[in-house]
Design a protein around this motif. Structure first.
Motif, PDB file in Angstrom:
ATOM      1  N   GLN A  32      43.467  61.710  70.307  1.00  0.00           N
ATOM      2  CA  GLN A  32      42.461  61.926  69.278  1.00  0.00           C
ATOM      3  C   GLN A  32      41.480  60.763  69.323  1.00  0.00           C
ATOM      4  OE1 GLN A  32      45.440  62.605  66.042  1.00  0.00           O
ATOM      5  NE2 GLN A  32      44.066  64.260  65.459  1.00  0.00           N
ATOM      6  N   ILE A  33      40.265  61.035  68.838  1.00  0.00           N
ATOM      7  CA  ILE A  33      39.225  60.011  68.740  1.00  0.00           C
ATOM      8  C   ILE A  33      38.620  60.106  67.336  1.00  0.00           C
ATOM      9  CG2 ILE A  33      37.020  59.153  69.615  1.00  0.00           C
ATOM     10  CD1 ILE A  33      37.717  60.484  72.313  1.00  0.00           C
ATOM     11  N   TYR A  34      38.413  58.942  66.721  1.00  0.00           N
ATOM     12  CA  TYR A  34      37.845  58.865  65.374  1.00  0.00           C
ATOM     13  C   TYR A  34      36.699  57.874  65.330  1.00  0.00           C
ATOM     14  CZ  TYR A  34      42.172  61.108  63.877  1.00  0.00           C
ATOM     15  OH  TYR A  34      43.220  61.970  63.724  1.00  0.00           O
ATOM     16  N   SER A  76      33.867  56.297  62.131  1.00  0.00           N
ATOM     17  CA  SER A  76      33.565  56.282  60.706  1.00  0.00           C
ATOM     18  C   SER A  76      32.245  55.561  60.496  1.00  0.00           C
ATOM     19  CB  SER A  76      34.672  55.580  59.919  1.00  0.00           C
ATOM     20  OG  SER A  76      34.349  55.567  58.546  1.00  0.00           O
ATOM     21  N   SER A  84      37.237  58.954  58.132  1.00  0.00           N
ATOM     22  CA  SER A  84      37.305  58.895  59.591  1.00  0.00           C
ATOM     23  C   SER A  84      37.054  60.308  60.086  1.00  0.00           C
ATOM     24  CB  SER A  84      38.683  58.426  60.064  1.00  0.00           C
ATOM     25  OG  SER A  84      38.856  57.061  59.817  1.00  0.00           O
ATOM     26  N   GLU A 111      37.115  62.976  63.040  1.00  0.00           N
ATOM     27  CA  GLU A 111      37.699  63.256  64.349  1.00  0.00           C
ATOM     28  C   GLU A 111      36.645  63.923  65.219  1.00  0.00           C
ATOM     29  OE1 GLU A 111      41.532  65.466  66.375  1.00  0.00           O
ATOM     30  OE2 GLU A 111      41.233  65.617  64.212  1.00  0.00           O
ATOM     31  N   SER A 125      47.685  62.019  59.330  1.00  0.00           N
ATOM     32  CA  SER A 125      46.922  61.971  60.574  1.00  0.00           C
ATOM     33  C   SER A 125      46.834  60.526  61.041  1.00  0.00           C
ATOM     34  CB  SER A 125      45.513  62.498  60.318  1.00  0.00           C
ATOM     35  OG  SER A 125      44.631  62.093  61.346  1.00  0.00           O
ATOM     36  N   GLY A 160      44.392  59.159  62.011  1.00  0.00           N
ATOM     37  CA  GLY A 160      43.095  58.680  61.551  1.00  0.00           C
ATOM     38  C   GLY A 160      43.175  57.778  60.334  1.00  0.00           C
ATOM     39  N   ASN A 217      40.060  53.775  66.547  1.00  0.00           N
ATOM     40  CA  ASN A 217      39.168  54.746  67.172  1.00  0.00           C
ATOM     41  C   ASN A 217      39.866  55.735  68.098  1.00  0.00           C
ATOM     42  OD1 ASN A 217      37.117  51.949  67.405  1.00  0.00           O
ATOM     43  ND2 ASN A 217      36.521  53.715  66.184  1.00  0.00           N
ATOM     44  N   VAL A 242      38.778  63.482  74.501  1.00  0.00           N
ATOM     45  CA  VAL A 242      40.156  63.845  74.206  1.00  0.00           C
ATOM     46  C   VAL A 242      40.683  64.674  75.368  1.00  0.00           C
ATOM     47  CG1 VAL A 242      41.640  65.178  72.657  1.00  0.00           C
ATOM     48  CG2 VAL A 242      39.782  63.787  71.720  1.00  0.00           C
ATOM     49  N   ARG A 293      45.482  69.205  67.873  1.00  0.00           N
ATOM     50  CA  ARG A 293      46.453  68.712  66.905  1.00  0.00           C
ATOM     51  C   ARG A 293      47.895  69.028  67.279  1.00  0.00           C
ATOM     52  NH1 ARG A 293      44.045  66.531  62.667  1.00  0.00           N
ATOM     53  NH2 ARG A 293      41.945  67.149  62.222  1.00  0.00           N
TER      54      ARG A 293
END
Length: 170
Positions: free
Chosen positions: A12-14, A16, A34, A36, A85, A87, A92, A157, A165
């Motif tokens: 996953q990548i986040y 903000s 955050s 995704e 999550s 997140g 990140n 991702v 997920r």
């Protein structure tokens, strides 16, 4: 010497737009979510476009942060924090298949982008609120990796059967 991290998978990548905990000691956390995203643009020496630390300051040690899904899942299991999550940890890039502590002090490459691992993302007391009580203690020595971006490029991702997920469904 550069290390190509072949076994790492990006789960996953986040990003903000604003800070929730950074600079909020003694105050309530901020309300910036955050977000995704399936990919991010890494800009050498500056950070991730669209993230709160982009152009934060010259040579900032946390231009990008990495966090292990294996560590996150263990902390959630030990604290009973199911359904969270990764997140919430405000890192990140959520990875699997690599011990992030092994990358401290090394240059490494993921998906064609070169990074320099600078140090651990030290967990703070906010982790007890974001994840669960005792999370800060359980994350000591494995709170993630702070890195500098050395070359421009994109991180994406990695595909997971059943969607992004599915890796976290337990």
């Amino acid at each position: 010497m550069n290390h190509l991290v072949k076994e790492v998978k990006i789960r996953q990548i986040y990003i903000s737009p604003g800070h929730n905990y950074f600079g909020h000691h003694g105050q309530a956390p901020g309300q910036n979510t955050s977000v995704e995203v399936p990919e991010v643009e890494c800009v050498a020496g500056r950070g991730i476009k669209g993230d709160r630390f982009f152009d934060f300051k010259e040579n900032y040690k946390g231009q990008i942060t990495f966090f292990s899904v294996e560590v996150f899942n263990e902390v959630c299991q030990r604290t009973g924090a199911f359904g969270k999550s990764p997140g919430v940890a405000r890192r990140n890039v959520v990875t699997s298949g690599v011990d992030l502590n092994d990358l401290v002090g090394k240059q490494f490459e993921i998906q064609g982008v070169l990074f320099e691992g600078l140090g651990e993302c030290h967990p703070c007391h906010w982790m007890n609120e974001a994840i669960a009580p005792d999370a800060e203690k359980l994350l000591q020595g494995r709170g993630g990796l702070r890195a500098r971006i050395l070359t421009d490029g994109w991180l994406r991702v990695d595909f997971l059967p059943g969607g992004f997920r599915s890796w976290f469904s337990q």
